[in-house]
Design a protein around this motif. Structure first.
Motif, PDB file in Angstrom:
ATOM      1  N   THR A  70      29.318  24.468  60.597  1.00 25.28           N
ATOM      2  CA  THR A  70      29.982  25.550  59.607  1.00 25.28           C
ATOM      3  C   THR A  70      31.454  25.900  60.390  1.00 25.28           C
ATOM      4  OG1 THR A  70      29.181  27.541  61.033  1.00 25.28           O
ATOM      5  CG2 THR A  70      28.159  26.301  58.890  1.00 25.28           C
ATOM      6  N   PHE A  71      31.594  25.618  61.655  1.00 24.03           N
ATOM      7  CA  PHE A  71      32.931  26.061  62.414  1.00 24.03           C
ATOM      8  C   PHE A  71      33.337  24.876  62.978  1.00 24.03           C
ATOM      9  CE2 PHE A  71      34.707  27.706  66.286  1.00 24.03           C
ATOM     10  CZ  PHE A  71      35.635  28.471  65.593  1.00 24.03           C
ATOM     11  N   ILE A  72      32.938  24.150  63.538  1.00 23.91           N
ATOM     12  CA  ILE A  72      33.871  22.955  64.498  1.00 23.91           C
ATOM     13  C   ILE A  72      34.177  21.997  63.311  1.00 23.91           C
ATOM     14  CG2 ILE A  72      33.541  21.232  66.157  1.00 23.91           C
ATOM     15  CD1 ILE A  72      31.617  23.002  67.467  1.00 23.91           C
ATOM     16  N   LYS A  73      33.212  21.332  62.589  1.00 24.53           N
ATOM     17  CA  LYS A  73      33.553  20.383  61.356  1.00 24.53           C
ATOM     18  C   LYS A  73      34.578  20.684  60.462  1.00 24.53           C
ATOM     19  CE  LYS A  73      29.525  17.587  61.410  1.00 24.53           C
ATOM     20  NZ  LYS A  73      28.266  16.918  60.592  1.00 24.53           N
TER      21      LYS A  73
ATOM     22  N   LEU B 277      21.012  20.037  73.293  1.00 26.99           N
ATOM     23  CA  LEU B 277      22.087  21.150  72.850  1.00 26.99           C
ATOM     24  C   LEU B 277      22.652  21.103  71.818  1.00 26.99           C
ATOM     25  CD1 LEU B 277      22.863  23.734  74.598  1.00 26.99           C
ATOM     26  CD2 LEU B 277      24.759  22.246  75.447  1.00 26.99           C
ATOM     27  N   ASN B 278      23.008  19.840  71.385  1.00 30.24           N
ATOM     28  CA  ASN B 278      23.737  19.765  70.079  1.00 30.24           C
ATOM     29  C   ASN B 278      22.914  20.146  68.997  1.00 30.24           C
ATOM     30  OD1 ASN B 278      26.175  18.577  68.901  1.00 30.24           O
ATOM     31  ND2 ASN B 278      24.755  16.901  67.904  1.00 30.24           N
ATOM     32  N   GLN B 279      21.653  20.025  69.025  1.00 32.46           N
ATOM     33  CA  GLN B 279      20.823  20.413  67.927  1.00 32.46           C
ATOM     34  C   GLN B 279      21.033  21.932  67.800  1.00 32.46           C
ATOM     35  OE1 GLN B 279      16.652  18.585  68.036  1.00 32.46           O
ATOM     36  NE2 GLN B 279      17.653  16.858  68.956  1.00 32.46           N
ATOM     37  N   LEU B 280      20.619  22.475  69.132  1.00 28.21           N
ATOM     38  CA  LEU B 280      20.558  24.060  69.322  1.00 28.21           C
ATOM     39  C   LEU B 280      21.910  24.818  68.532  1.00 28.21           C
ATOM     40  CD1 LEU B 280      19.197  26.507  70.309  1.00 28.21           C
ATOM     41  CD2 LEU B 280      20.492  26.224  72.384  1.00 28.21           C
ATOM     42  N   TYR B 281      22.818  23.929  68.796  1.00 30.09           N
ATOM     43  CA  TYR B 281      24.247  24.371  68.147  1.00 30.09           C
ATOM     44  C   TYR B 281      24.530  23.720  66.843  1.00 30.09           C
ATOM     45  CZ  TYR B 281      25.786  26.789  72.315  1.00 30.09           C
ATOM     46  OH  TYR B 281      25.899  27.707  73.659  1.00 30.09           O
ATOM     47  N   GLY B 282      23.581  23.388  66.111  1.00 32.29           N
ATOM     48  CA  GLY B 282      23.552  22.656  64.848  1.00 32.29           C
ATOM     49  C   GLY B 282      24.436  23.566  63.803  1.00 32.29           C
ATOM     50  N   TYR B 283      24.232  24.932  63.518  1.00 35.18           N
ATOM     51  CA  TYR B 283      24.973  25.848  62.874  1.00 35.18           C
ATOM     52  C   TYR B 283      26.500  26.062  62.985  1.00 35.18           C
ATOM     53  CZ  TYR B 283      25.984  29.411  59.257  1.00 35.18           C
ATOM     54  OH  TYR B 283      26.525  29.857  58.203  1.00 35.18           O
TER      55      TYR B 283
ATOM     56  N   GLN C 187      41.800  18.861  69.194  1.00 33.93           N
ATOM     57  CA  GLN C 187      40.795  19.153  67.955  1.00 33.93           C
ATOM     58  C   GLN C 187      39.505  19.621  68.899  1.00 33.93           C
ATOM     59  OE1 GLN C 187      39.581  16.338  65.307  1.00 33.93           O
ATOM     60  NE2 GLN C 187      39.681  14.700  66.776  1.00 33.93           N
ATOM     61  N   MET C 188      38.863  20.488  68.266  1.00 35.22           N
ATOM     62  CA  MET C 188      37.414  20.965  68.808  1.00 35.22           C
ATOM     63  C   MET C 188      36.354  19.744  68.456  1.00 35.22           C
ATOM     64  SD  MET C 188      37.582  24.900  67.366  1.00 35.22           S
ATOM     65  CE  MET C 188      36.248  25.466  68.417  1.00 35.22           C
ATOM     66  N   LEU C 189      35.443  19.623  69.393  1.00 36.32           N
ATOM     67  CA  LEU C 189      34.535  18.917  69.427  1.00 36.32           C
ATOM     68  C   LEU C 189      33.089  19.436  69.239  1.00 36.32           C
ATOM     69  CD1 LEU C 189      35.240  16.717  72.567  1.00 36.32           C
ATOM     70  CD2 LEU C 189      35.922  15.863  70.256  1.00 36.32           C
ATOM     71  N   GLU C 190      32.098  18.626  68.373  1.00 35.51           N
ATOM     72  CA  GLU C 190      30.866  19.076  68.262  1.00 35.51           C
ATOM     73  C   GLU C 190      30.019  19.441  69.814  1.00 35.51           C
ATOM     74  OE1 GLU C 190      28.284  17.199  65.438  1.00 35.51           O
ATOM     75  OE2 GLU C 190      30.166  16.829  64.137  1.00 35.51           O
ATOM     76  N   ILE C 191      29.124  20.437  69.907  1.00 35.99           N
ATOM     77  CA  ILE C 191      28.711  20.633  71.089  1.00 35.99           C
ATOM     78  C   ILE C 191      28.060  19.286  72.016  1.00 35.99           C
ATOM     79  CG2 ILE C 191      27.030  21.857  72.351  1.00 35.99           C
ATOM     80  CD1 ILE C 191      29.427  23.535  71.378  1.00 35.99           C
ATOM     81  N   GLY C 192      27.440  18.495  71.159  1.00 34.92           N
ATOM     82  CA  GLY C 192      27.054  17.568  71.865  1.00 34.92           C
ATOM     83  C   GLY C 192      28.237  16.619  72.471  1.00 34.92           C
TER      84      GLY C 192
ATOM     85  N   PHE D 251      18.025  29.616  68.036  1.00 33.43           N
ATOM     86  CA  PHE D 251      18.917  29.210  66.776  1.00 33.43           C
ATOM     87  C   PHE D 251      19.540  30.418  65.923  1.00 33.43           C
ATOM     88  CE2 PHE D 251      16.905  24.901  66.855  1.00 33.43           C
ATOM     89  CZ  PHE D 251      17.911  24.217  66.388  1.00 33.43           C
ATOM     90  N   SER D 252      18.402  31.461  65.980  1.00 36.43           N
ATOM     91  CA  SER D 252      18.875  32.463  65.142  1.00 36.43           C
ATOM     92  C   SER D 252      20.415  33.372  65.870  1.00 36.43           C
ATOM     93  CB  SER D 252      17.871  33.670  65.036  1.00 36.43           C
ATOM     94  OG  SER D 252      16.566  33.026  64.629  1.00 36.43           O
ATOM     95  N   ASP D 253      20.257  33.302  67.398  1.00 35.57           N
ATOM     96  CA  ASP D 253      21.380  33.843  67.832  1.00 35.57           C
ATOM     97  C   ASP D 253      22.712  32.982  67.588  1.00 35.57           C
ATOM     98  OD1 ASP D 253      19.644  35.534  69.174  1.00 35.57           O
ATOM     99  OD2 ASP D 253      19.358  34.713  71.110  1.00 35.57           O
ATOM    100  N   VAL D 254      22.556  31.909  67.737  1.00 36.64           N
ATOM    101  CA  VAL D 254      23.760  31.035  67.286  1.00 36.64           C
ATOM    102  C   VAL D 254      24.242  31.273  66.063  1.00 36.64           C
ATOM    103  CG1 VAL D 254      24.473  28.726  66.906  1.00 36.64           C
ATOM    104  CG2 VAL D 254      23.201  29.115  69.118  1.00 36.64           C
TER     105      VAL D 254
END
Length: 742
Positions: A112-115, A102-108, A136-141, A39-42
């Motif tokens: 902040t970036f994709i939305k 995975l979608n939870q892991l990339y929550g930040y 357009q970009m999609l959320e990771i999930g 989480f911290s790395d993301v």
């Protein structure tokens, strides 16, 4: 850990993150501490200095997912034909679960970036520009699901479809299939696009549903043709219902809920709608024989088909009409009113139960029952004569409410009166019923024949609920008069006590309002009251005129009754009779024989009335006379008269219904109708001011149908009468248009 942005070595961080990402997407074991560090790395990559590395992280993750799905695709393809669906479903279940983690892991990164770069719902729905979703970009999930769609479903869809259809076909032939696998594969087509706001079922419908529905239609078209050749209509319906139930259960085992109705509809079209002529051809026989199970099956099959029930409803209506007509057409004997009402109620009850049980109280069949019953109840044996049903129903009610009605408890009486209202609601000529009912009610009240005043009021309240207060207004006033008359009788008794006059007999009166009671005041028979009653009549008139000034009393002697005590026989008798009969018998106080001419001179009765009254005394054997009554006849008391009862009644002729009374009732109804129609025309024209002839007639019929079915010729006569009275006039521009004259 610091939240402050800092420099980050992307390659090093990504290599560490990638190991966890791979573990997550394959649902491997990831330690809690490792999960927290990733989480911290993301977060660190998204806020890195001098430039955030979120975009690079997104593209590297995308590349990883594509490669991962391609590797899974290869595994699926390399599996043998029999296991392909099983392998696909196993990898999909793992992958879809991993993508949510995975979608939870990339929550930040998502927030902040994709939305920030995604188009909003408002832009997609209402924006004035075309948006390509692939841009357009999609959320990771979402990205994970989209990757599965592109690299797994798209290349495999035709192969998957063939295998799925084979499995479903195998299930239709009662072979064992793996429900979990099949359901999982089919719903994967829905789940990969569940994130889409618009058309989330598009892929499912295009890849699977459209072809499945076509295949289902072909299968059941063939099945229907085979069953039709092998089975009777009854067997065919049972098997079709069974197959529809099986297919509905199959849909719920394997398909997405959006398909349930479509599959059922397709089956119904192929097995029912395509064979309507075959099914409709059996309707008449089934209805006439009343094959309840077959009719229930027929209803079940035809109900969902557009226009499918029309012929069945028509056949049911015709059958009920036939049964109703048979019940009322050939009524004979002394008790026709009871036969009519009870026969019609039996038909109504029987088919109400049938419609409730077989057709589940469907309003189309309830309407058919109402139309059929209305036709039977308003049937005219002679089209030129008025319908007898209102009169018969009124007589039935009269029999129920008279004292002579035997063996009915209060509950039974209530039920029977309620049944009368069932028949009453079907009458076209409710006003005719009202006239007959009010005339019979008047006789019951005047002659004390009412079994229960509570029952009388209960019946009137039932009529009021069915037709409104106006319909029963006069009936309520008749009851009021009876109550007022009881009070007047008490006041008169008090008046006599206070004065010096002694009447020498018991004298009671009823004072009735002329407008409320159906008692014709014209053509009252002439009658000279006996000397014994003169004092009573004059004293009451004196009392009444003192109490009410300006009111006029009209004595209706034909409706009066008297009690005489016969003292000339071996034992005394008390006889109740009409006032005319009493006047004749009182003459025998002076002589044992009296001539016809003497009676006529003494009573002032007309020849016709006189003959009728004398004949009733002869029939009762009070008088001795064996020849035909003429003006030269001489009557003698029957001195040998004997009766088992010491108290009995000679029915007054007035209490027996006469053809003249029926004719007067019909005439009164016609006059009432003319007044009602004229009032309706004036109301309508006052509101509309200007109206075409045909529209005016339609509105009058609409207003009058709750009381009677108006005759067009009568409406036209009423319009002409109102033109003569200067309520209406024809417009100058058109002969078929009327205007209201204020």
């Amino acid at each position: 850990m610091s939240l402050r942005p800092r420099r980050v070595d992307f390659d090093q961080t990504w290599s560490t993150l990638l190991e966890t990402v791979n573990g997550v997407i394959t649902c491997g074991s990831v330690a809690r501490a490792t999960w927290n560090d990733r989480f911290s790395d993301v977060y660190a990559l998204c806020v890195a200095c001098p430039e955030p590395l979120g975009d690079r992280l997104y593209h590297e993750t995308k590349t990883f997912l594509e490669n991962h799905v391609k590797s899974l695709y290869q595994k699926v393809v390399d599996s043998n034909e029999e296991n392909l669906l099983t392998v696909y479903q196993r990898h999909w279940e793992q992958y879809s679960k991993g993508s949510s983690f995975l979608n939870q892991l990339y929550g930040y990164l998502n927030t902040t970036f994709i939305k920030k770069q995604k188009y909003s719902d408002a832009d997609l729905n209402y924006g004035g520009f075309t948006v390509e979703l692939t841009d357009q970009m999609l959320e990771i999930g979402e990205l994970a699901l989209d990757t599965w769609k592109k690299f797994m479903i798209e290349p495999l869809k035709n192969h998957l479809l063939v295998l799925i259809l084979q499995e479903i076909n195998s299930d239709r032939h009662n072979n064992c299939v793996n429900q979990t696998v099949l359901h999982g594969v089919i719903t994967s087509f829905v789940d990969v696009e569940e994130y889409k706001k618009k058309s989330p079922l598009q892929l499912y419908e295009d890849v699977f549903e459209s072809q499945f529905l076509k295949e289902t239609g072909d299968y059941y078209r063939s099945e229907a043709a085979k069953l039709k050749d092998e089975c009777t209509c009854s067997e065919y319906m049972e098997k079709v219902i069974k197959k529809l139930q099986e297919e509905d259960f199959r849909s719920r085992k394997f398909l997405h809920p959006s398909s349930y109705g479509k599959v059922t509809h397709e089956c119904q079209q192929r097995m029912v709608a395509d064979h309507l002529l075959f099914l409709h051809g059996e309707c008449r026989e089934m209805v006439q024989i009343e094959k309840l199970q077959d009719l229930e099956n027929m209803y079940t099959l035809l109900k969902p088909i557009h226009g499918g029930l029309a012929l069945l409803v028509q056949e049911v209506e015709e059958h009920i009409k036939t049964m109703g007509m048979e019940a009322v057409r050939n009524l004979k004997g002394d008790n026709v009113p009871t036969q009519f009402v009870e026969s019609m109620l039996a038909v109504h009850q029987k088919y109400t139960e049938l419609i409730k049980k077989v057709f589940r109280n469907d309003q189309q069949f309830v309407g058919a029952l109402d139309k059929a019953c209305a036709t039977a109840i308003n049937y005219k044996s002679n089209p030129k004569m008025p319908c007898r049903s209102p009169e018969l129903l009124a007589k039935y009610c009269d029999n129920l409410l008279k004292k002579s009605s035997k063996g009915s408890s209060e509950t039974e009486l209530d039920d029977k009166l309620g049944s009368c209202i069932t028949v009453f609601k079907y009458l076209d000529d409710k006003d005719v019923y009202q006239r007959h009912y009010s005339r019979m009610l008047a006789k019951r009240l005047i002659h004390g024949q009412t079994a229960s005043m509570d029952a009388e009021e209960m019946m009137i309240n039932k009529l009021k609920q069915a037709c409104g207060y106006e319909f029963t207004n006069k009936l309520h006033r008749m009851f009021t008069d009876m109550t007022v008359s009881n009070g007047l009788q008490d006041d008169f008794s008090q008046f006599l006590k206070e004065g010096p006059t002694e009447l020498g007999l018991n004298f009671s009166i009823l004072v009735l309002q002329a407008g409320a009671w159906p008692l014709g005041q014209s053509n009252l028979p002439t009658f000279a009251i006996p000397q014994e009653l003169e004092k009573s009549v004059s004293e009451f008139e004196k009392f009444y005129n003192r109490k009410y000034s300006g009111r006029k009393l009209t004595w209706m002697h034909a409706l009066c009754t008297a009690e005489l005590k016969l003292n000339y026989l071996k034992k005394p008798y008390i006889v109740t009779m009409g006032s005319f009969q009493m006047a004749i018998l009182l003459m025998f106080n002076e002589s044992e024989s009296v001539s016809y001419k003497e009676v006529t001179r003494h009573t002032q009765l007309s020849e016709k009335e006189m003959t009728k009254q004398v004949q009733s005394l002869i029939d009762a054997k009070i008088l001795n006379f064996e020849d035909t009554v003429t003006t030269e006849s001489v009557f003698q008391l029957n001195m040998a008269y004997a009766n088992k009862r010491t108290k009995f009644k000679i029915t007054a002729a007035i209490q027996k219904e006469t053809p003249q009374e029926l004719e007067q009732t019909r005439s009164a109804v016609d006059e009432d109708r003319k007044m009602y129609i004229q009032a309706a025309i004036v109301r309508i024209m006052k509101a509309r001011k200007l109206l075409k002839h045909n529209l005016l007639i339609q509105e009058v019929i609409s207003q009058a149908k709750s009381r009677f079915a108006p005759n067009i010729a009568m409406i036209k006569k009423c319009i002409e009468a109102l033109i003569d009275k200067q309520y209406l006039e024809r417009t100058q521009n058109s002969t078929d248009e009327y205007s209201y004259i204020a």
